[in-house]
Scaffold this motif. Structure first.
Motif, PDB file in Angstrom:
ATOM      1  N   GLY A  71     -15.558  21.958  19.677  1.00  0.00           N
ATOM      2  CA  GLY A  71     -16.741  20.929  19.654  1.00  0.00           C
ATOM      3  C   GLY A  71     -17.190  20.843  18.307  1.00  0.00           C
ATOM      4  N   TYR A  72     -17.458  21.754  17.788  1.00  0.00           N
ATOM      5  CA  TYR A  72     -17.887  21.578  16.279  1.00  0.00           C
ATOM      6  C   TYR A  72     -16.908  20.783  15.386  1.00  0.00           C
ATOM      7  CZ  TYR A  72     -21.514  24.881  16.627  1.00  0.00           C
ATOM      8  OH  TYR A  72     -22.752  25.551  16.962  1.00  0.00           O
ATOM      9  N   ARG A  73     -15.630  20.862  15.630  1.00  0.00           N
ATOM     10  CA  ARG A  73     -14.564  20.004  14.835  1.00  0.00           C
ATOM     11  C   ARG A  73     -14.493  18.814  15.629  1.00  0.00           C
ATOM     12  NH1 ARG A  73     -11.130  24.909  15.211  1.00  0.00           N
ATOM     13  NH2 ARG A  73     -10.419  24.172  17.383  1.00  0.00           N
ATOM     14  N   THR A  74     -14.639  18.277  16.802  1.00  0.00           N
ATOM     15  CA  THR A  74     -14.504  17.160  17.224  1.00  0.00           C
ATOM     16  C   THR A  74     -15.801  16.210  17.671  1.00  0.00           C
ATOM     17  OG1 THR A  74     -14.353  17.829  19.538  1.00  0.00           O
ATOM     18  CG2 THR A  74     -12.413  18.060  18.406  1.00  0.00           C
ATOM     19  N   GLY A  75     -16.875  17.085  17.597  1.00  0.00           N
ATOM     20  CA  GLY A  75     -18.184  16.345  17.738  1.00  0.00           C
ATOM     21  C   GLY A  75     -18.374  16.289  19.426  1.00  0.00           C
TER      22      GLY A  75
END
Lengths: 178, 178
Positions: free
Chosen positions: B86-90
């Protein structure tokens, strides 16, 4: 004819000089490459991916501390799998890697947040290679660089002068926060 | 005989009462068990092992902050594998878990260290179950307890009132520090 003869002798002399220069250059490159290879193989590798390793503990060093000039800001300790085993058992197996991540801090309205990275300190356990310093090798990488190394043989000895006092805990100062 | 007769009637009446009491007790136990089962299944589980998850970021809340009374001290955010995605892709996939670990701090000679745990805040992504609150469920566990839950339906709504403002970032306030 004499002109050709002289030219011939002159060319031959030039070729000889060129050959000597070429050989010298080759030797220089070989020696330099070997020295680079030796240095690279001796060096503690950058601990790629440590930001996803387990987080051991954190502390903040403020302006009131004598350590502020060198280590001021927040720092977090990370450990790889073998390092974690060391924190559990008190003996760090070869291959243990511990990283101290030193960051500047910013303060606004009572909230302190993380700023740019100052450097990382790395400890690598290899009991044969680093037998002189409790089995630990020490390295530092400046800022976000993976190649700008800050540690000399002398400074590594200084690292161990302090870490080595933790005899009961295999020269490791930090403890894994539950 | 009359004595026996009376006794027989009296026993029968007692048995009837006993039977009613027993059935009532059984129904009560069944209803209570079902309610407990429903609550347990509805509850966000304690994020066992989060101390070895990836460390997202940290911050310190000092006495100058209006948040000090509730959140004063240092806090660290941790994310499971899906949370990291989630932090990588938003966009945080279902099953993402984020934990904010709130600790008291101690200060001595300019050095701030970690003290006892105040609580942990947990966010669990389940887009169907928590569709009313951006797909996120919220829970808090007091101190080191894995069972002492602090969140009510009302306080979960309050959590989302603030988190939900981060529409572009799937209701997550923190960012993964590189």
């Amino acid at each position: 004819m004499s002109i050709y003869k002289n030219s011939g002798m002159s060319l031959s002399f030039t070729n000889q000089r060129r050959a000597i220069l070429l050989v010298s250059a080759l030797i220089t490159i070989m020696v330099w490459s070997f020295s680079l290879w030796a240095r690279t193989n001796d060096a503690i590798p950058y601990p790629a991916g440590y930001r996803q390793w387990a987080h051991v503990m954190s502390a903040l060093i403020g302006p009131q501390s004598p350590a502020f000039a060198l280590n001021g800001g927040i720092h977090h300790i990370y450990a790889n799998e073998k390092g974690l085993e060391g924190y559990r058992t008190g003996r760090f197996p070869d291959g243990s890697v511990l990283v101290a991540d030193f960051l500047e801090t910013r303060e606004s309205a009572g909230i302190t947040t993380e700023g740019p990275r100052r450097r990382i300190d790395v400890m690598l356990k290899d009991s044969r290679r680093y037998s002189e310093t409790g089995g630990w090798g020490f390295e530092q990488f400046r800022g976000d660089s993976q190649t700008d190394r800050m540690t000399t043989a002398e400074s590594a000895t200084k690292c161990f002068a302090c870490h080595g006092q933790q005899k009961e805990r295999d020269s490791v100062v930090s403890r894994f926060r539950k």
